[in-house]
Write an enzyme that holds these catalytic residues in place. Structure first.
Site, PDB file in Angstrom:
ATOM      1  N   CYS A 109       0.880  -1.157   0.000  1.00  0.00           N
ATOM      2  CA  CYS A 109       0.000   0.000   0.000  1.00  0.00           C
ATOM      3  C   CYS A 109       0.919   1.209   0.000  1.00  0.00           C
ATOM      4  O   CYS A 109       2.119   1.086   0.256  1.00  0.00           O
ATOM      5  CB  CYS A 109      -0.854   0.019   1.249  1.00  0.00           C
ATOM      6  N   ARG A 122       1.753   1.156  -5.916  1.00  0.00           N
ATOM      7  CA  ARG A 122       1.880   0.241  -4.784  1.00  0.00           C
ATOM      8  C   ARG A 122       0.555  -0.466  -4.460  1.00  0.00           C
ATOM      9  O   ARG A 122       0.513  -1.352  -3.611  1.00  0.00           O
ATOM     10  CB  ARG A 122       2.347   1.002  -3.535  1.00  0.00           C
ATOM     11  N   TRP A 127      -3.790  -1.944  -1.515  1.00  0.00           N
ATOM     12  CA  TRP A 127      -3.844  -3.221  -2.232  1.00  0.00           C
ATOM     13  C   TRP A 127      -4.356  -4.214  -1.196  1.00  0.00           C
ATOM     14  O   TRP A 127      -3.670  -4.519  -0.227  1.00  0.00           O
ATOM     15  CB  TRP A 127      -2.457  -3.618  -2.726  1.00  0.00           C
ATOM     16  N   ASN A 160       0.744   0.259   6.014  1.00  0.00           N
ATOM     17  CA  ASN A 160       1.243  -0.581   4.921  1.00  0.00           C
ATOM     18  C   ASN A 160       1.962  -1.757   5.558  1.00  0.00           C
ATOM     19  O   ASN A 160       2.802  -1.554   6.428  1.00  0.00           O
ATOM     20  CB  ASN A 160       2.207   0.225   4.043  1.00  0.00           C
ATOM     21  N   GLY A 161       1.613  -2.974   5.141  1.00  0.00           N
ATOM     22  CA  GLY A 161       2.262  -4.160   5.705  1.00  0.00           C
ATOM     23  C   GLY A 161       1.208  -5.145   6.159  1.00  0.00           C
ATOM     24  O   GLY A 161       0.038  -5.036   5.788  1.00  0.00           O
ATOM     25  N   GLU A 196       9.594 -15.188 -19.445  1.00  0.00           N
ATOM     26  CA  GLU A 196       9.374 -13.754 -19.215  1.00  0.00           C
ATOM     27  C   GLU A 196       8.415 -13.175 -20.266  1.00  0.00           C
ATOM     28  O   GLU A 196       7.537 -12.373 -19.932  1.00  0.00           O
ATOM     29  CB  GLU A 196      10.733 -13.022 -19.223  1.00  0.00           C
ATOM     30  N   LYS A 214       4.842 -11.353 -19.407  1.00  0.00           N
ATOM     31  CA  LYS A 214       4.577  -9.973 -19.859  1.00  0.00           C
ATOM     32  C   LYS A 214       3.238  -9.910 -20.559  1.00  0.00           C
ATOM     33  O   LYS A 214       2.449  -9.008 -20.352  1.00  0.00           O
ATOM     34  CB  LYS A 214       5.701  -9.567 -20.806  1.00  0.00           C
ATOM     35  N   GLU A 224       0.130 -10.658 -17.965  1.00  0.00           N
ATOM     36  CA  GLU A 224      -0.137  -9.723 -16.869  1.00  0.00           C
ATOM     37  C   GLU A 224      -0.737  -8.403 -17.347  1.00  0.00           C
ATOM     38  O   GLU A 224      -1.494  -7.783 -16.614  1.00  0.00           O
ATOM     39  CB  GLU A 224       1.103  -9.484 -16.001  1.00  0.00           C
ATOM     40  N   HIS A 279       4.091 -33.423 -24.698  1.00  0.00           N
ATOM     41  CA  HIS A 279       3.797 -34.308 -23.566  1.00  0.00           C
ATOM     42  C   HIS A 279       2.511 -33.906 -22.861  1.00  0.00           C
ATOM     43  O   HIS A 279       2.340 -34.191 -21.681  1.00  0.00           O
ATOM     44  CB  HIS A 279       4.981 -34.322 -22.594  1.00  0.00           C
ATOM     45  N   LYS A 313       3.147  -2.859  -7.820  1.00  0.00           N
ATOM     46  CA  LYS A 313       4.552  -2.845  -8.230  1.00  0.00           C
ATOM     47  C   LYS A 313       5.468  -3.488  -7.192  1.00  0.00           C
ATOM     48  O   LYS A 313       6.416  -4.159  -7.549  1.00  0.00           O
ATOM     49  CB  LYS A 313       4.983  -1.393  -8.491  1.00  0.00           C
TER      50      LYS A 313
HETATM   51  C1  F6R Z   1       6.289  -8.683 -13.601  1.00  0.00           C
HETATM   52  C2  F6R Z   1       6.907  -8.120 -12.405  1.00  0.00           C
HETATM   53  C3  F6R Z   1       6.941  -8.951 -11.195  1.00  0.00           C
HETATM   54  C4  F6R Z   1       8.216  -8.676 -10.376  1.00  0.00           C
HETATM   55  C5  F6R Z   1       8.140  -9.420  -9.039  1.00  0.00           C
HETATM   56  C6  F6R Z   1       9.381  -9.197  -8.203  1.00  0.00           C
HETATM   57  O1  F6R Z   1       6.338  -7.797 -14.666  1.00  0.00           O
HETATM   58  O2  F6R Z   1       7.339  -7.004 -12.405  1.00  0.00           O
HETATM   59  O3  F6R Z   1       6.828 -10.308 -11.483  1.00  0.00           O
HETATM   60  O4  F6R Z   1       9.329  -9.063 -11.110  1.00  0.00           O
HETATM   61  O5  F6R Z   1       7.014  -8.996  -8.320  1.00  0.00           O
HETATM   62  O6  F6R Z   1       9.527  -7.862  -7.867  1.00  0.00           O
HETATM   63  P1  F6R Z   1      10.916  -7.273  -7.421  1.00  0.00           P
HETATM   64  O7  F6R Z   1      11.832  -7.359  -8.586  1.00  0.00           O
HETATM   65  O8  F6R Z   1      10.614  -5.856  -7.031  1.00  0.00           O
HETATM   66  O9  F6R Z   1      11.384  -8.111  -6.276  1.00  0.00           O
END
Ligand code: F6R
Length: 608
Positions: free
Chosen positions: A2, A27, A74, A100-101, A481, A485, A488, A504, A603
């Protein structure tokens, strides 16, 4: 996950809170709220959904005051409802609080310390505000000190008390919180970036420290309430810049910033054409006589970077290596010890599972090395050794430039370990360092050559309900990856498969017209991947092939291709991922998705 902001000032605090929350929306963005000291006590305003709603409501309700706190949420404990949105209040409305937490013992507190107290919300946070009332003795610092001694878990708190209408109190444990002073008061905030326009330095609040901010001073207290001194930290403007520079989305800006991000990341790691990991305590003696294995631990995209690192370290250094998902690693009693180099990768430096895994590895005696983008973050602070990615601030929830910068550091680390192991012939080293230094330029060429194609192909991809990505070895690591991308930000189901594994089971899902993206950069096993491409083609799949210039002829029969410059096989992932990021972006755009803030995500993931 948050965001918190608070301000003490001499003009209406509400626009500051709203603008700050806008910067903090990355956040969490399920709901938001503010609380403001007024002549008639603490007034508040909350809404479910995005900040625009809160803006409108505060205007309608004419909320104003000089001192206030705000929160963007969040949801963890309790769904995203107005009742669960912060701030939360004590029943006597003496205290308002944003958090936050996660308070891990909130149920236990409800049954013991707070037995008989009624709760309005389903949140863990509300327990804290009732504890403040219970233990209030007229001295807020003493009260906070008592209350935090009862809490288990992580918290950053912003607190208002009606007895101190020109003051904000805050404290933090394992959740980020900074305080900055201005001429007429100051700010508390989860992220220095959100207040960098008002102050060039800040004080981090951590380990249960308590801060009191009013219109003339900032003072700090230890968790047990004793006054203490703290040093201010200078704000790194480059690291915190959040200007969208005219782009519609941060994600596009950040994808285009990848050449610069990589250049800035690798520049300090190369000296006299050799890898030079200054300040990292990895000597030849350690590599040869102590190190037995490398364990790379991370979440999400950072984990996908780790999968690349694992393959490179094993193949180039002949050191056993693994890539582990942090949320699993920490619960499986991993077999690591003083012979393990434990590498933690994190953009934010805050990810709760990665941080917990780091603490576990430390306890078990492993040498800790972190690859982090945000200086001053918890993971950076708790690591013996840190290599910073210099991607600059990343705002879009879907990472692009930070992932690319993480790969760049892993290349440098691999070369350092290979050299220490005497596995790197001088001519190979020279070639690899030259190629590493050329990556920014090759990524730029990749963007220039493929950006229009990505936009075009997105028309077809936006119609899909399922997309599959296939590749072998490093191509597979890149597929992981690329697939994340896509799903998400576009909300299209996608999966990455080791190309040889598809038959398989999953091949049964490939019907005519289903898009399959084949990453076929690995020249050594190009033929094998090509066979897998034929298998899906035979089922009528819509193929998109990603390969290098020297293979372009071999894939010319396919309608859709992304061709990237030739490079050494070890660096291919860095080029392949770029058009696939662009494809995800344009697909999400065609579908009208909220690209920078995909639903249900945030994020920085500070919950487990
Ligand atoms: C996907 C993405 C997440 C982060 C993951 C780890 O696009 O950004 O999967 O890679 O939440 O976050 P960090 O790197 O901040 O530990």
């Amino acid at each position: 996950m948050c965001g918190i902001i608070g301000r003490v000032g001499s003009d209406n605090v509400v626009p500051y809170l709203l603008n700050g929350l806008e910067c903090l929306e990355y956040r969490g963005y399920d709901s938001a709220g503010i609380a403001v000291h007024t002549e008639n006590g603490i007034s508040f305003c909350k809404t479910v959904g995005r900040l625009a709603g809160l803006r409108e409501k505060t205007e309608n309700e004419k909320t104003s005051g000089f001192v206030g706190i705000g929160h963007t949420r969040w949801a963890t404990h309790g769904g995203p409802t107005e009742t669960n949105a912060h701030p939360h209040f004590s029943h006597d409305r003496k205290f308002a609080l944003v958090h936050n937490g996660i308070i891990e013992n909130s149920n236990e507190l409800a049954e013991t310390e707070l037995a008989g107290v009624s709760f309005n919300s389903e949140t863990d946070t509300e327990k804290v505000v009732h504890l403040l009332t219970k233990y209030y003795n007229g001295n807020v610092v003493e009260t906070i000190s008592k209350v935090i001694s009862l809490l288990k878990g992580s918290y950053a708190l912003g607190i208002l008390c009606t007895d101190y209408p020109n003051t904000i109190f805050s404290t933090a444990m394992a959740s980020p919180m900074v305080v900055a002073q201005t001429q007429d008061g100051g700010f508390i905030c989860s992220d220095a970036g959100a207040i960098s326009a008002y102050s060039k330095e800040y004080y981090p609040v951590k380990n249960g420290e308590i801060c009191v901010l009013n219109d003339s001073s900032i003072s700090f207290f230890s968790p047990d309430g004793q006054p203490m001194e703290k040093q201010a930290v200078k704000i790194d403007v480059d690291e915190l810049t959040t200007d969208k520079q005219g782009y519609e989305h941060y994600m596009m800006l950040e994808m285009l910033q990848q050449p610069t991000a990589i250049k800035k990341t690798i520049m300090p790691l190369i000296k006299d054409n050799k890898i030079n990991l200054e300040n990292v305590d990895i000597t030849d003696d350690y590599i040869q006589n102590t190190l037995r294995e490398v364990v790379i631990v991370a979440c999400g995209s950072a984990y996908h970077a780790g999968v690349v690192g694992k393959q490179l370290i094993e193949s180039m250094c002949k050191i056993r290596a693994s890539a582990e998902i942090a949320s699993e690693f920490r619960y499986v009693d991993p077999l690591i010890d003083e012979h393990t180099l434990a590498v933690f990768i994190s953009q934010s430096g805050e990810t709760a599972d990665t941080l917990a895994a780091l603490r576990l590895a430390k306890q078990k005696g492993a040498k800790i090395l972190s690859i982090v983008n945000v200086s001053g973050s918890a993971i950076a602070n708790e690591s013996d050794n840190v290599i910073f990615t210099r991607a600059g601030r990343e705002v879009a929830v879907a990472t692009t430039k930070a992932y690319s910068a993480q790969l760049a550091v892993l290349y440098a680390l691999t070369l350092r370990l290979a050299k220490g192991k005497n596995m790197l012939a001088e001519d190979v080293e020279k070639k690899m360092i030259h190629e590493l230094a050329s990556l920014p330029q090759k990524i730029q060429q990749t963007i220039d050559k493929n950006i229009e194609k990505a936009e075009l192909y997105a028309n077809k991809f936006a119609e899909a309900t399922d997309i599959y990505y296939i590749g072998r070895r490093l191509d597979y690591a890149a597929s992981l990856e690329a697939s994340l991308k896509m799903k998400e930000i576009s909300y299209i189901h996608s999966e990455a498969y080791a190309a040889g594994e598809l038959k398989h089971g999953t091949l049964s899902l490939v019907d005519p017209g289903v898009p399959v993206v084949a990453l076929a950069g690995d020249a050594e096993i190009f033929g094998k991947t090509y066979s897998n491409i034929c298998e899906v083609l035979a089922r009528g799949a819509h193929m998109l092939v990603v390969t290098n210039e020297s293979n372009a002829e071999l894939v010319s029969e396919f309608e859709d291709t992304f061709i990237v410059p030739d490079t050494l096989p070890q660096f291919n992932v860095s080029l392949q991922i770029v058009p696939l990021q662009l494809l995800s972006y344009y697909t999400a755009k065609k579908k009208g998705c909220d690209i920078d803030k995909p639903k249900n995500l945030a994020k920085s993931v500070t919950v487990e």
